[in-house]
Design a protein around this motif. Sequence first.
Motif, PDB file in Angstrom:
ATOM      1  N   ALA A 144       0.828  -1.206   0.000  1.00 36.03           N
ATOM      2  CA  ALA A 144       0.000   0.000   0.000  1.00 36.03           C
ATOM      3  C   ALA A 144       0.866   1.262   0.000  1.00 36.03           C
ATOM      4  O   ALA A 144       0.563   2.255  -0.675  1.00 36.03           O
ATOM      5  CB  ALA A 144      -0.931  -0.006   1.206  1.00 36.03           C
ATOM      6  N   ALA A 145       1.966   1.235   0.766  1.00 34.87           N
ATOM      7  CA  ALA A 145       2.873   2.386   0.800  1.00 34.87           C
ATOM      8  C   ALA A 145       3.520   2.595  -0.558  1.00 34.87           C
ATOM      9  O   ALA A 145       3.673   3.735  -1.026  1.00 34.87           O
ATOM     10  CB  ALA A 145       3.933   2.166   1.879  1.00 34.87           C
ATOM     11  N   ALA A 146       3.920   1.500  -1.221  1.00 34.16           N
ATOM     12  CA  ALA A 146       4.528   1.613  -2.546  1.00 34.16           C
ATOM     13  C   ALA A 146       3.532   2.171  -3.553  1.00 34.16           C
ATOM     14  O   ALA A 146       3.885   3.005  -4.398  1.00 34.16           O
ATOM     15  CB  ALA A 146       5.040   0.250  -2.993  1.00 34.16           C
ATOM     16  N   ASP A 147       2.266   1.740  -3.470  1.00 38.90           N
ATOM     17  CA  ASP A 147       1.236   2.262  -4.368  1.00 38.90           C
ATOM     18  C   ASP A 147       1.039   3.750  -4.158  1.00 38.90           C
ATOM     19  O   ASP A 147       0.870   4.518  -5.121  1.00 38.90           O
ATOM     20  CB  ASP A 147      -0.085   1.530  -4.145  1.00 38.90           C
ATOM     21  CG  ASP A 147      -0.021   0.088  -4.627  1.00 38.90           C
ATOM     22  OD1 ASP A 147       0.905  -0.241  -5.405  1.00 38.90           O
ATOM     23  OD2 ASP A 147      -0.891  -0.706  -4.210  1.00 38.90           O
ATOM     24  N   ALA A 148       1.035   4.161  -2.888  1.00 36.21           N
ATOM     25  CA  ALA A 148       0.834   5.580  -2.593  1.00 36.21           C
ATOM     26  C   ALA A 148       1.995   6.418  -3.118  1.00 36.21           C
ATOM     27  O   ALA A 148       1.792   7.499  -3.684  1.00 36.21           O
ATOM     28  CB  ALA A 148       0.686   5.774  -1.089  1.00 36.21           C
ATOM     29  N   GLU A 149       3.212   5.936  -2.952  1.00 36.27           N
ATOM     30  CA  GLU A 149       4.381   6.670  -3.443  1.00 36.27           C
ATOM     31  C   GLU A 149       4.366   6.756  -4.969  1.00 36.27           C
ATOM     32  O   GLU A 149       4.662   7.811  -5.551  1.00 36.27           O
ATOM     33  CB  GLU A 149       5.668   5.988  -2.977  1.00 36.27           C
ATOM     34  CG  GLU A 149       5.934   6.126  -1.491  1.00 36.27           C
ATOM     35  CD  GLU A 149       7.249   5.487  -1.098  1.00 36.27           C
ATOM     36  OE1 GLU A 149       8.270   6.204  -1.119  1.00 36.27           O
ATOM     37  OE2 GLU A 149       7.247   4.289  -0.785  1.00 36.27           O
ATOM     38  N   GLY A 150       3.982   5.634  -5.623  1.00 37.41           N
ATOM     39  CA  GLY A 150       3.954   5.639  -7.084  1.00 37.41           C
ATOM     40  C   GLY A 150       2.882   6.547  -7.640  1.00 37.41           C
ATOM     41  O   GLY A 150       3.091   7.274  -8.611  1.00 37.41           O
ATOM     42  N   ALA A 151       1.687   6.536  -6.988  1.00 42.43           N
ATOM     43  CA  ALA A 151       0.595   7.382  -7.474  1.00 42.43           C
ATOM     44  C   ALA A 151       0.928   8.857  -7.322  1.00 42.43           C
ATOM     45  O   ALA A 151       0.532   9.688  -8.131  1.00 42.43           O
ATOM     46  CB  ALA A 151      -0.686   7.050  -6.705  1.00 42.43           C
ATOM     47  N   ALA A 152       1.673   9.203  -6.287  1.00 38.31           N
ATOM     48  CA  ALA A 152       1.978  10.608  -6.039  1.00 38.31           C
ATOM     49  C   ALA A 152       3.028  11.157  -6.997  1.00 38.31           C
ATOM     50  O   ALA A 152       3.094  12.357  -7.240  1.00 38.31           O
ATOM     51  CB  ALA A 152       2.459  10.783  -4.611  1.00 38.31           C
ATOM     52  N   SER A 153       3.861  10.281  -7.547  1.00 39.08           N
ATOM     53  CA  SER A 153       4.987  10.775  -8.353  1.00 39.08           C
ATOM     54  C   SER A 153       4.829  10.542  -9.839  1.00 39.08           C
ATOM     55  O   SER A 153       5.689  10.940 -10.614  1.00 39.08           O
ATOM     56  CB  SER A 153       6.273  10.083  -7.882  1.00 39.08           C
ATOM     57  OG  SER A 153       6.158   8.687  -8.030  1.00 39.08           O
ATOM     58  N   GLY A 243      -4.103  18.626  -7.459  1.00 41.76           N
ATOM     59  CA  GLY A 243      -4.522  17.495  -6.627  1.00 41.76           C
ATOM     60  C   GLY A 243      -3.452  16.436  -6.500  1.00 41.76           C
ATOM     61  O   GLY A 243      -3.240  15.852  -5.431  1.00 41.76           O
ATOM     62  N   VAL A 244      -2.725  16.198  -7.603  1.00 44.39           N
ATOM     63  CA  VAL A 244      -1.624  15.239  -7.555  1.00 44.39           C
ATOM     64  C   VAL A 244      -0.519  15.740  -6.636  1.00 44.39           C
ATOM     65  O   VAL A 244       0.073  14.985  -5.862  1.00 44.39           O
ATOM     66  CB  VAL A 244      -1.086  14.985  -8.977  1.00 44.39           C
ATOM     67  CG1 VAL A 244       0.172  14.114  -8.923  1.00 44.39           C
ATOM     68  CG2 VAL A 244      -2.150  14.307  -9.818  1.00 44.39           C
ATOM     69  N   LEU A 245      -0.204  17.059  -6.720  1.00 40.55           N
ATOM     70  CA  LEU A 245       0.805  17.626  -5.829  1.00 40.55           C
ATOM     71  C   LEU A 245       0.402  17.493  -4.358  1.00 40.55           C
ATOM     72  O   LEU A 245       1.236  17.216  -3.500  1.00 40.55           O
ATOM     73  CB  LEU A 245       1.040  19.097  -6.175  1.00 40.55           C
ATOM     74  CG  LEU A 245       1.845  19.389  -7.453  1.00 40.55           C
ATOM     75  CD1 LEU A 245       1.930  20.894  -7.684  1.00 40.55           C
ATOM     76  CD2 LEU A 245       3.245  18.813  -7.339  1.00 40.55           C
ATOM     77  N   VAL A 246      -0.882  17.711  -4.099  1.00 38.70           N
ATOM     78  CA  VAL A 246      -1.362  17.552  -2.726  1.00 38.70           C
ATOM     79  C   VAL A 246      -1.169  16.112  -2.260  1.00 38.70           C
ATOM     80  O   VAL A 246      -0.699  15.857  -1.137  1.00 38.70           O
ATOM     81  CB  VAL A 246      -2.845  17.967  -2.626  1.00 38.70           C
ATOM     82  CG1 VAL A 246      -3.424  17.546  -1.272  1.00 38.70           C
ATOM     83  CG2 VAL A 246      -2.995  19.465  -2.804  1.00 38.70           C
ATOM     84  N   SER A 247      -1.520  15.155  -3.109  1.00 42.19           N
ATOM     85  CA  SER A 247      -1.337  13.744  -2.757  1.00 42.19           C
ATOM     86  C   SER A 247       0.118  13.429  -2.509  1.00 42.19           C
ATOM     87  O   SER A 247       0.479  12.678  -1.596  1.00 42.19           O
ATOM     88  CB  SER A 247      -1.887  12.845  -3.870  1.00 42.19           C
ATOM     89  OG  SER A 247      -3.282  13.028  -4.009  1.00 42.19           O
TER      90      SER A 247
END
Length: 459
Positions: A144-153, A243-247
Amino acid sequence: MKLEKKEPKPGMRTETRLWVLSFVFVLASFLSWYSTQKGMVTLFFVGQAGLALLASAVVQITEIVFSGSWKSFSFWLAFLISVSLSSFQFVETSYPAGQFREVAETGVNHIYTELLPKIQKDAAAQLDTLRTTVFSELDALEAAAADAEGAASSGNIFTTTDAEDLNSRYAQQTSRYPKGYENDIMFQNLLTAAALVHSGDTQNARLLIEQSLGALDELVDIAATGRQKAFYRDIRTDFNGLGVLVSQQENTGAAAVSAGAKAMRSALMQGTLDTAALRADADTLVAQAMAVELPIDTAKLAILRDSVLDFAALVELNTRLKEHQAEQPALAQRLAAAGAAEDDQQALEGVQTVWREELEGLRAEIAASPLANRDKHLTTLDKLTGTYLQTACNSIQITWAVLHIRQVGIRNALPAIGSILLAALLDLSASAAFESAKELRRQRAKERFFEGTQPKTLY
């Protein structure tokens, strides 16, 4: 002159046998009656010795009345009652305080030394299961952490949050936008959201972005001119970029969560474990994951935390079990000192006190643990305490304790077995003596009858 040896008359032999049988019957019946009465006072008629005497007499009389019929239910019922209650008293007499102390020590030590490895085995098996569960939940958390990092960048083309840069960029495309676009509420919201992101106020920025995007979808659909449609589309694109920057800003903690999961995995594989630190790390890791709002079910985070806490508690229990085993020589010394008292009763109570302290400590440790078979082991300890370590035992409790042959050993159980056989022998002897005496009297009466009816010979 040779003297002839006189044989005793048949009538004299019969009388002698009758006297012996009567003596056996009276003595055996009295002992059985008295011991049965003592057992009834202990079990049924506490403080009512008179009622116990009457009840015991009824049992003895029933046994004698039906002694001629070995298939009689009444006989065997009376026999079992009499033998059981008599046995309790004989066993109590056979085990004074000194001998019962040896029985208690042997029984408790036998069960205790068997119980510790069993608890350790259960704890080790549960630790393996919990470790597997924790690793599985850590895998899910890291994913889940890897998904969050990938989605944000990934895929963010919006690179500025400066209002002047935004104004400059839109000013360069005035030919595409309607006149007065700079006063449009959506454009003003875009500049405000950019400023919020730039200042790090991600909470208010996300709220404004979500509200604006909801309105822009409708504005794009109802735009009257092509310039208005293009203007609102560009603003919507920039809002999505914000929104992506906020994430990305919100999910900077995802890397810390991933690192914490790896550190916990490494700690669980170590031979020695700081359980206090492990508990703190579990709370921190779950709190970080909740704050970052990772794409993972909160129920799985709860399972992770509970499993880690249970793991830590079982490690502590396992450590205490090893300490109990290591402390057995010291325990043996304490028991020897307590049992060295000159008074047997005082020695018994001293040994019982030492064992109670040891078992109560172990019981408290098991009760406070998440051990799966906790209730079974607690029941074993309670039975052990109730069987051998009560401060005052009656004859029934003593009999129950010493007849656990596997725990106390055949040597310690022999007096109890002998007491039960003696109680049975008394009742059987009384019944057999009564029946034999009755048969002798019947034969004697028959002989006298025939002697009286024979005709006299005249010389």
